[in-house]
Write a protein that holds these residues in place. Structure first.
Motif: not given
Length: 545
Positions: A32-34, A431-432, A453-455
């Motif tokens: 997702r980050a990429q 975040y975890f 949600y973090v993204m």
């Protein structure tokens, strides 16, 4: 499985998102980050991907969630390309799946293997984290996502003499890659949880003798695994969208449909027929497709337990052994129920015996075996199937220090406090997902909600020019109070590992989210829609210590 040679991250500069752990959650977080355009790196202590399914490679280790409900849903092409062979896949197939995903989406180049993290320290001035591995390699990251999992730190009880044993010792959660040869060996297994009940029948025919040391009997029911037929494969591939939609909204994270009636609406005869159906149904359907009040209605719960006890007595030929295998003091759902294949039947073999360590406690481990209150027995191999430091174990071992040097392990000494099971106050940009207070059910489904949600949060911060993301004390307190105040909604006993009760000295506190996935998803949606009101955002120079 290929090894990755570590590059020198020091000359790569500051990475946007650094992920710790290449399990099911960490791989998705990296993907997702990429995809969102962040520079990303993942650190993994092992030499391969899969997390739990990399480390747990003992004989017959396998899913007890349906394979296709555990895998990723972000790509229809992946869904169609990968074909699971069994409803509940074994560890080798699971590990192959995660390697396929990593290579299919070109993620391996972003992973540094053999990189066990020893410290994660917040730099207030730079608004960045310094992450150091045991080898002394340093990484700098704006955001750190600790996808370290809830079942990643094996627990071995402190029994005197353990270091003196001259034979082999293996914990199920740190099983060697080289297969262990059990042929003709005298084997002791300590522990009979979800891992223990899988390994007993897997090795019973190979060993000269197997002694199983049981502390607490659980309500084990059959896994009822089988190959996925060609017709089922076609149905799975043809219904990706509807299956994805169901799994993305299901409170349990399964495709199961709860029985929307009370057990007391049926006659006693009808209930017995229903219990028989459940006994022959796959995996977690014993919980998720049972009468909706099975865990809350004492009459129904006790009756179902007596039904299982009858099954145990009918399978296990020795009445004394059968009685030891029947749980005392908790009903079905009071502990995490294990699922097995041939477990009870294994005790009918002349070379397999069960020892209740409440009646016959272990005194010490010796150089050649185990001494109990009834005497000494010699062994060649000891298997530790003694579980994990659940929920917070891995996070507390990362050496995380936040604002003003606050140590995470110390901050959580009396139990974790979180917001939505994703962040904690005083630790900005940390975040975890998949950690404590997330939800309960099929782990990849709710941890996937948290990754998304973090993204959303990181994209929001980037779009608004924010470098620091910090949850407020008030938001953390509100969520943690909800978690701790609603524990009556769960059937699990406080003596279970879901409260940390299996770890000596650990605070006995709620480690799950008793309100479930619906509540988690509801609050995530509200947070995103309202612009993340639980957080304070700032640039590096604006933040307050």
């Amino acid at each position: 499985m290929s090894e990755t040679t570590k590059t020198g991250p020091a000359d790569q500069g500051l990475v946007d998102v650094l992920v710790i752990g290449a399990g099911v959650t960490g791989i998705y977080q990296l993907y997702r980050a990429q995809e969102e355009g962040f520079s990303a790196k993942l650190l993994e202590a092992g030499s391969g991907v899969g997390g739990t399914w990399y480390w747990n490679r003992y004989p017959q280790a396998r899913f007890d969630s349906e394979s296709y409900t555990y895998g990723y849903l972000f790509s229809k092409e992946l869904w169609e390309e990968w074909e699971w062979s069994e409803h509940f896949a074994g560890q080798p197939e699971i590990e192959r799946y995660f390697n396929y995903v990593v290579d299919r989406f070109d993620l391996r180049r972003l992973i540094d293997f053999g990189a066990k993290v020893s410290s994660v320290v917040w730099d207030e001035t730079a608004a960045a984290w310094t992450v150091t591995t045991e080898a002394g390699t340093e990484y700098r990251a704006r955001h750190v996502v600790a996808a370290t999992g809830i079942l990643s730190v094996p627990f071995v009880p402190e029994i005197p003499g353990r270091a003196d044993f001259r034979g082999e010792q293996h914990h199920t959660g740190r099983w060697p890659k080289t297969p262990v040869d059990f042929t003709g060996k005298r084997v002791a297994q300590i522990g009979t949880g979800s891992s223990g009940v899988q390994i007993v029948p897997a090795i019973a025919d190979d060993v000269a003798h197997l002694t199983v040391y049981q502390k607490v009997a659980d309500w084990l029911t059959p896994l009822n695994n089988r190959p996925i037929t060609a017709e089922e494969q076609a149905e799975l591939k043809g219904n990706f969208e509807s299956i994805r939609d169901t799994l993305n909204t299901s409170p349990s994270g399964f495709l199961h449909q709860i029985t929307m009636r009370s057990g007391l609406e049926d006659t006693p005869e009808q209930r017995q027929e229903f219990y028989e159906q459940k006994w022959n149904s796959p995996g977690f359907t014993k919980l998720s497709e049972h009468y909706y009040d099975m865990t809350t209605n004492p009459t129904v719960n006790e009756e179902f337990c007596e039904f299982i006890a009858g099954k145990i007595r009918s399978i296990v030929k020795d009445p004394a052994t059968a009685e030891k295998l029947i749980p005392k003091g908790h009903g079905y759902g009071g502990r995490r129920p294990p699922f097995g294949t041939g477990y009870y039947e294994a005790y009918n073999k002349p070379n397999v015996e069960l020892v209740d360590i409440n009646e016959t406690p272990i005194v010490r481990i010796t150089e050649t075996g185990i001494e109990t209150s009834e005497g000494h027995q010699e062994f060649d191999i000891i298997i530790w199937a003694t579980g994990y430091d659940f929920g917070t174990g891995a996070l507390n071992r990362l050496g995380v220090r936040g604002r003003q040097g606050r140590e995470l392990k110390e901050y959580w000494a009396d139990g974790p406090s979180t917001y939505l099971g994703v962040v904690t106050a005083g630790f900005p940009n940390f975040y975890f997902p998949g950690g404590p207070h997330g939800a309960l059910g099929n782990n990849p489904r709710y941890s996937g909600d948290q990754v998304d949600y973090v993204m959303d949060l990181l994209v929001h911060a980037r779009d608004h020019g924010h470098e620091v993301v910090a949850v407020t004390d008030a938001a953390e307190q509100e969520w943690t109070d909800l978690v701790n105040g609603n524990e009556a909604q769960l059937s699990f006993l406080k003596s279970s590992y879901f409260y940390g009760a299996n770890i000596p000295g650990k605070a006995v506190k709620q480690l799950l989210n008793p309100m479930g996935r619906y509540k988690l998803q509801e609050l995530i949606h509200e947070s995103v829609e309202n612009g993340f009101p639980a957080f304070e955002f700032a640039k590096a120079a604006e933040q307050e210590a």
